[in-house]
Design a protein around this motif. Structure first.
Motif, PDB file in Angstrom:
ATOM      1  N   ARG A   1     -15.105  43.260 -51.797  1.00 61.05           N
ATOM      2  CA  ARG A   1     -14.168  43.888 -52.726  1.00 61.05           C
ATOM      3  C   ARG A   1     -13.006  44.545 -51.976  1.00 61.05           C
ATOM      4  NH1 ARG A   1     -18.222  47.722 -55.804  1.00 61.05           N
ATOM      5  NH2 ARG A   1     -19.019  47.798 -53.660  1.00 61.05           N
ATOM      6  N   SER A   2     -13.199  44.768 -50.662  1.00 60.71           N
ATOM      7  CA  SER A   2     -12.126  45.356 -49.855  1.00 60.71           C
ATOM      8  C   SER A   2     -10.977  44.390 -49.623  1.00 60.71           C
ATOM      9  CB  SER A   2     -12.685  45.816 -48.504  1.00 60.71           C
ATOM     10  OG  SER A   2     -13.683  46.803 -48.689  1.00 60.71           O
ATOM     11  N   GLY A   3     -11.192  43.120 -49.897  1.00 63.54           N
ATOM     12  CA  GLY A   3     -10.125  42.134 -49.819  1.00 63.54           C
ATOM     13  C   GLY A   3      -9.638  41.891 -48.401  1.00 63.54           C
ATOM     14  N   GLU A   4      -8.320  41.882 -48.206  1.00 58.95           N
ATOM     15  CA  GLU A   4      -7.726  41.489 -46.939  1.00 58.95           C
ATOM     16  C   GLU A   4      -8.015  42.471 -45.808  1.00 58.95           C
ATOM     17  OE1 GLU A   4      -3.599  40.890 -47.556  1.00 58.95           O
ATOM     18  OE2 GLU A   4      -3.854  39.140 -48.872  1.00 58.95           O
ATOM     19  N   SER A   5      -8.428  43.685 -46.131  1.00 56.96           N
ATOM     20  CA  SER A   5      -8.693  44.670 -45.074  1.00 56.96           C
ATOM     21  C   SER A   5     -10.102  44.539 -44.488  1.00 56.96           C
ATOM     22  CB  SER A   5      -8.507  46.091 -45.616  1.00 56.96           C
ATOM     23  OG  SER A   5      -9.392  46.347 -46.696  1.00 56.96           O
ATOM     24  N   LEU A   6     -10.960  43.688 -45.075  1.00 56.22           N
ATOM     25  CA  LEU A   6     -12.340  43.555 -44.610  1.00 56.22           C
ATOM     26  C   LEU A   6     -12.441  43.162 -43.131  1.00 56.22           C
ATOM     27  CD1 LEU A   6     -15.347  43.627 -45.395  1.00 56.22           C
ATOM     28  CD2 LEU A   6     -15.146  41.197 -45.972  1.00 56.22           C
TER      29      LEU A   6
ATOM     30  N   HIS B   1     -18.532  36.950 -60.108  1.00 54.61           N
ATOM     31  CA  HIS B   1     -18.521  37.199 -58.676  1.00 54.61           C
ATOM     32  C   HIS B   1     -17.131  37.713 -58.284  1.00 54.61           C
ATOM     33  CE1 HIS B   1     -18.599  36.438 -54.360  1.00 54.61           C
ATOM     34  NE2 HIS B   1     -19.907  36.310 -54.442  1.00 54.61           N
ATOM     35  N   PRO B   2     -17.042  38.707 -57.375  1.00 55.32           N
ATOM     36  CA  PRO B   2     -15.713  39.241 -57.006  1.00 55.32           C
ATOM     37  C   PRO B   2     -14.729  38.179 -56.536  1.00 55.32           C
ATOM     38  CG  PRO B   2     -17.444  40.623 -56.116  1.00 55.32           C
ATOM     39  CD  PRO B   2     -18.129  39.435 -56.709  1.00 55.32           C
ATOM     40  N   LEU B   3     -15.196  37.164 -55.858  1.00 55.78           N
ATOM     41  CA  LEU B   3     -14.298  36.136 -55.336  1.00 55.78           C
ATOM     42  C   LEU B   3     -13.988  35.050 -56.349  1.00 55.78           C
ATOM     43  CD1 LEU B   3     -15.614  35.702 -51.676  1.00 55.78           C
ATOM     44  CD2 LEU B   3     -13.752  37.133 -52.520  1.00 55.78           C
ATOM     45  N   SER B   4     -14.664  35.074 -57.488  1.00 57.12           N
ATOM     46  CA  SER B   4     -14.358  34.067 -58.514  1.00 57.12           C
ATOM     47  C   SER B   4     -12.992  34.328 -59.140  1.00 57.12           C
ATOM     48  CB  SER B   4     -15.429  34.065 -59.610  1.00 57.12           C
ATOM     49  OG  SER B   4     -15.411  35.292 -60.336  1.00 57.12           O
ATOM     50  N   LEU B   5     -12.451  35.523 -58.896  1.00 57.23           N
ATOM     51  CA  LEU B   5     -11.129  35.850 -59.422  1.00 57.23           C
ATOM     52  C   LEU B   5     -10.015  35.296 -58.537  1.00 57.23           C
ATOM     53  CD1 LEU B   5     -11.786  39.587 -60.393  1.00 57.23           C
ATOM     54  CD2 LEU B   5     -11.942  37.558 -61.841  1.00 57.23           C
ATOM     55  N   GLN B   6     -10.386  34.780 -57.364  1.00 59.63           N
ATOM     56  CA  GLN B   6      -9.393  34.219 -56.465  1.00 59.63           C
ATOM     57  C   GLN B   6      -9.448  32.695 -56.574  1.00 59.63           C
ATOM     58  OE1 GLN B   6     -10.003  35.771 -52.531  1.00 59.63           O
ATOM     59  NE2 GLN B   6     -10.455  37.821 -53.285  1.00 59.63           N
ATOM     60  N   PRO B   7      -8.487  32.068 -57.212  1.00 56.50           N
ATOM     61  CA  PRO B   7      -8.575  30.634 -57.482  1.00 56.50           C
ATOM     62  C   PRO B   7      -8.424  29.785 -56.231  1.00 56.50           C
ATOM     63  CG  PRO B   7      -6.429  31.462 -58.135  1.00 56.50           C
ATOM     64  CD  PRO B   7      -7.252  32.664 -57.758  1.00 56.50           C
ATOM     65  N   ASP B   8      -9.079  28.618 -56.242  1.00 57.14           N
ATOM     66  CA  ASP B   8      -8.895  27.653 -55.174  1.00 57.14           C
ATOM     67  C   ASP B   8      -7.694  26.771 -55.491  1.00 57.14           C
ATOM     68  OD1 ASP B   8      -9.718  25.922 -57.139  1.00 57.14           O
ATOM     69  OD2 ASP B   8     -11.702  25.572 -56.289  1.00 57.14           O
ATOM     70  N   THR B   9      -7.540  25.684 -54.759  1.00 58.24           N
ATOM     71  CA  THR B   9      -6.365  24.826 -54.957  1.00 58.24           C
ATOM     72  C   THR B   9      -6.348  24.172 -56.334  1.00 58.24           C
ATOM     73  OG1 THR B   9      -7.577  22.996 -53.913  1.00 58.24           O
ATOM     74  CG2 THR B   9      -6.143  24.341 -52.501  1.00 58.24           C
ATOM     75  N   ASN B  10      -7.499  24.104 -56.967  1.00 59.25           N
ATOM     76  CA  ASN B  10      -7.574  23.541 -58.320  1.00 59.25           C
ATOM     77  C   ASN B  10      -7.445  24.612 -59.396  1.00 59.25           C
ATOM     78  OD1 ASN B  10      -8.006  20.866 -57.409  1.00 59.25           O
ATOM     79  ND2 ASN B  10     -10.154  21.378 -56.984  1.00 59.25           N
ATOM     80  N   GLY B  11      -7.262  25.852 -58.957  1.00 57.01           N
ATOM     81  CA  GLY B  11      -7.060  26.918 -59.935  1.00 57.01           C
ATOM     82  C   GLY B  11      -8.313  27.654 -60.333  1.00 57.01           C
ATOM     83  N   HIS B  12      -9.466  27.399 -59.666  1.00 51.64           N
ATOM     84  CA  HIS B  12     -10.686  28.111 -60.053  1.00 51.64           C
ATOM     85  C   HIS B  12     -11.675  28.089 -58.893  1.00 51.64           C
ATOM     86  CE1 HIS B  12     -11.678  23.887 -60.804  1.00 51.64           C
ATOM     87  NE2 HIS B  12     -12.933  24.235 -60.554  1.00 51.64           N
ATOM     88  N   HIS B  13     -12.657  28.985 -58.959  1.00 54.90           N
ATOM     89  CA  HIS B  13     -13.782  29.018 -58.037  1.00 54.90           C
ATOM     90  C   HIS B  13     -15.062  28.877 -58.850  1.00 54.90           C
ATOM     91  CE1 HIS B  13     -12.284  31.179 -54.130  1.00 54.90           C
ATOM     92  NE2 HIS B  13     -12.084  29.881 -54.114  1.00 54.90           N
ATOM     93  N   THR B  14     -15.913  27.939 -58.484  1.00 53.30           N
ATOM     94  CA  THR B  14     -17.248  27.941 -59.058  1.00 53.30           C
ATOM     95  C   THR B  14     -18.034  29.073 -58.412  1.00 53.30           C
ATOM     96  OG1 THR B  14     -18.207  26.483 -57.406  1.00 53.30           O
ATOM     97  CG2 THR B  14     -17.131  25.438 -59.320  1.00 53.30           C
ATOM     98  N   LEU B  15     -19.142  29.460 -59.023  1.00 47.16           N
ATOM     99  CA  LEU B  15     -19.961  30.530 -58.475  1.00 47.16           C
ATOM    100  C   LEU B  15     -20.460  30.158 -57.084  1.00 47.16           C
ATOM    101  CD1 LEU B  15     -21.417  33.197 -58.634  1.00 47.16           C
ATOM    102  CD2 LEU B  15     -23.202  32.110 -60.023  1.00 47.16           C
ATOM    103  N   MET B  16     -20.928  28.938 -56.894  1.00 50.23           N
ATOM    104  CA  MET B  16     -21.440  28.538 -55.588  1.00 50.23           C
ATOM    105  C   MET B  16     -20.338  28.532 -54.536  1.00 50.23           C
ATOM    106  SD  MET B  16     -24.087  27.920 -53.868  1.00 50.23           S
ATOM    107  CE  MET B  16     -25.327  27.597 -55.116  1.00 50.23           C
ATOM    108  N   GLN B  17     -19.144  28.114 -54.909  1.00 51.35           N
ATOM    109  CA  GLN B  17     -18.020  28.173 -53.966  1.00 51.35           C
ATOM    110  C   GLN B  17     -17.724  29.611 -53.562  1.00 51.35           C
ATOM    111  OE1 GLN B  17     -15.122  26.127 -56.393  1.00 51.35           O
ATOM    112  NE2 GLN B  17     -15.142  24.317 -55.071  1.00 51.35           N
ATOM    113  N   ALA B  18     -17.773  30.522 -54.533  1.00 45.57           N
ATOM    114  CA  ALA B  18     -17.513  31.929 -54.239  1.00 45.57           C
ATOM    115  C   ALA B  18     -18.564  32.494 -53.293  1.00 45.57           C
ATOM    116  CB  ALA B  18     -17.481  32.733 -55.542  1.00 45.57           C
ATOM    117  N   ILE B  19     -19.828  32.125 -53.503  1.00 38.74           N
ATOM    118  CA  ILE B  19     -20.912  32.608 -52.634  1.00 38.74           C
ATOM    119  C   ILE B  19     -20.731  32.089 -51.216  1.00 38.74           C
ATOM    120  CG2 ILE B  19     -23.397  32.412 -52.191  1.00 38.74           C
ATOM    121  CD1 ILE B  19     -23.799  32.519 -55.241  1.00 38.74           C
ATOM    122  N   GLN B  20     -20.410  30.819 -51.077  1.00 36.13           N
ATOM    123  CA  GLN B  20     -20.227  30.242 -49.744  1.00 36.13           C
ATOM    124  C   GLN B  20     -19.024  30.871 -49.032  1.00 36.13           C
ATOM    125  OE1 GLN B  20     -22.419  28.352 -48.229  1.00 36.13           O
ATOM    126  NE2 GLN B  20     -23.666  28.512 -50.090  1.00 36.13           N
TER     127      GLN B  20
END
Length: 289
Positions: free
Chosen positions: A61-66, A106-125
């Motif tokens: 959740r800290s984003g770019e500062s992590l 998932h916190p990272l599901s809000l950050q879209p991939d090149t197709n405009g979305h993140h699946t839950l498994m993509q976010a976890i990885q």
């Protein structure tokens, strides 16, 4: 008095809020989701207040500062701060199930991939990649099979120990339920004689005297015990010199009830006089909770 700090990090859905509650119950002042760039000013402020026990949860959740966090934590440790770094993890299957049950994003599901979305498994990885460095520097607790009360107890056991010495954790588990994720070293003892096939011993555990007597009398079991103990004894001094705070040795058998439990109890007794030791029995703890 120097501030005592516990940093809780790990995968989203792994139980960090439960761990933070355990620390709060133990008298720690707890802060959730402190931005890494505020860590050093916050600790400096606490030192001016004559220090107290602090627990901070920090994650993706800290984003770019992590990415700043490992270097910041090393700087605090170099100053002599009493620091524990705990990383909570769980299997991908467990994390997916927990997010599905709670219907949280998932916190990272809000950050879209090149197709405009993140699946839950993509976010976890993606989260695993971001947290890889922190995981390597931390004591890992696998919460895949832990109920909340068991996680609370595990965290309280860890923080009750002095920080000056390396802590040796021996853990038994069942291969049939999956390999534990928190082991530094893992030994498979499924080839050893199995008390499960003795009708009188089947309902007992490796902590019961009839099972202990049975396994004490088995030469292969004693050879395995001796060889694992020799391996651990050989490498523990080097691990301690490498400034490791915790080393987890996992012993797995088929059901996590007899052989692995017996060996964990024996190893903990062998090393308990010289090193701080904890013992965990993943399957027994689940059964008894």
């Amino acid at each position: 008095m120097m501030t005592e700090l516990v940093v809780i990090t790990g995968m989203s859905g792994s139980g960090k809020s439960i761990a933070l509650h355990a620390l709060e119950d133990a008298g720690y002042f707890c802060v959730d989701n402190l931005p890494p760039e505020l860590l050093q000013p916050f600790i400096a402020l606490e030192d001016q207040r004559r220090g107290r026990k602090i627990a901070i949860a920090m994650d993706v959740r800290s984003g770019e500062s992590l990415p700043q966090l490992p270097l910041l934590l090393q700087g605090l440790r170099d100053r002599g701060l009493s620091l524990r770094l705990l990383f909570l993890d769980a299997s991908d299957h467990t994390l997916v199930r927990r997010f599905s049950e709670t219907r949280r994003r998932h916190p990272l599901s809000l950050q879209p991939d090149t197709n405009g979305h993140h699946t839950l498994m993509q976010a976890i990885q993606h989260e695993r990649e971001l947290l890889g460095d922190l995981r390597e520097r931390s004591h890992v607790i696998d919460t895949s099979f832990l109920r909340p009360a068991q996680l609370l107890a595990a965290v309280k056991d860890l923080i009750a120990l002095p920080t000056a010495q390396l802590t040796l954790v021996f853990e038994s588990f069942a291969f049939k339920r999956g390999i534990t994720l928190d082991a530094d070293y893992l030994f498979d003892v499924r080839m050893l004689p199995n008390p499960h096939y003795e009708p009188d011993l089947r309902p007992l555990t490796g902590r019961d005297q009839p099972v202990i007597d049975f396994l004490d009398a088995q030469p292969p079991v004693q050879l395995m015990l001796e060889q694992i103990a020799d391996f651990v004894r050989t490498w523990l001094p080097a691990l301690a010199r490498d400034h490791r705070s915790y080393v987890t040795v996992a012993i797995g058998c088929t059901g996590g009830q007899h052989r692995s439990v017996y060996l964990v109890e024996k190893l903990a007794a062998l090393f308990g006089d010289e090193w701080q030791t904890l013992r965990r029995h993943r399957e027994l703890d689940v059964r008894q909770d």
